[in-house]
Design an enzyme around this catalytic site. Sequence first.
Site, PDB file in Angstrom:
ATOM      1  N   SER A 184       0.842  -1.190   0.000  1.00 48.18           N
ATOM      2  CA  SER A 184       0.000   0.000   0.000  1.00 48.18           C
ATOM      3  C   SER A 184       0.875   1.237   0.000  1.00 48.18           C
ATOM      4  CB  SER A 184      -0.901   0.003   1.236  1.00 48.18           C
ATOM      5  OG  SER A 184      -1.544   1.257   1.413  1.00 48.18           O
ATOM      6  N   TYR A 230      -3.061  -1.972   9.685  1.00 44.10           N
ATOM      7  CA  TYR A 230      -2.944  -2.099   8.229  1.00 44.10           C
ATOM      8  C   TYR A 230      -1.612  -1.523   7.746  1.00 44.10           C
ATOM      9  CZ  TYR A 230      -4.167  -1.460   3.274  1.00 44.10           C
ATOM     10  OH  TYR A 230      -4.183  -1.486   1.898  1.00 44.10           O
TER      11      TYR A 230
END
Length: 269
Positions: free
Chosen positions: A156, A169
């Site tokens: 990400s 995350y």
Amino acid sequence: MRVGRAAGKRVLVTGAARGLGRSHALRLAEEGADLILVDICRSLPDLDYELATEDDLAETVSLVAEHGRRCVSRIVDVRDEAALRGAVDDGVDQLGGLDGAVANAGVLTIASWDKTTAQQWRTVVDVNLIGTWNTCAAAIPHLLAQGGGSLVNISSAGALKGYPLQLPYTAAKQGVVGLTQALANELAAQSIRVNSVHPTGVPTGMIPTALGDLLGGERADLIPSFVNAMPTPCIDTVDVSNAVLFLISDESRFVTGLQFKVDAGVTIK
């Protein structure tokens, strides 16, 4: 006659039932790849959004078939190492080998640091980091048998920028970077390439309602952290899948250890 950029490749994709996983599967199939598709196909109690269903996975399989490619699908939780390995082994038996894998499965929780729970940490790290490792570990023996191949780990932009309000995350996706770099070093001599892809926001259904609530309320000051430098609020799934296709294809045959940003410039601000 045009030859597809992934012609003859046999590729594993996790989290394949919808969103980015489906997009990767279809882009690879469009370019000639045969596929092993894996998804959990059920929701998890620690998430405030729904995950994909068995019908979603069946639809992905049907869409792949429209490109005339072979496809093996399995309902598997990437946290289950033995079940994932068994599904990959079975798929490889049916397709005759494996040339690449895309560790795409991931989940997201949203909370301020003081509201983030131990269970959220466990769920996100187990899926996003341990699940990525399980995917690589299931694929590597088959890539070695082929004399090399490509592992693509979906990380990400948040892993590089340090997105707030999604600490498990962001930390897990940064862990994927470390895993990718270590494997790239360890497997280079065996001609296995290992790279990570770092998207900015993509409309995939992975949208916890808590993020909008926090950014629209008490933590509006954090909105700039998520704003892209380029004039778009988000990118399309195919933008990420084009990067995956490049890394699976022989066009990237000497590319390894790359952190491939498809982030509309969010990490340069």
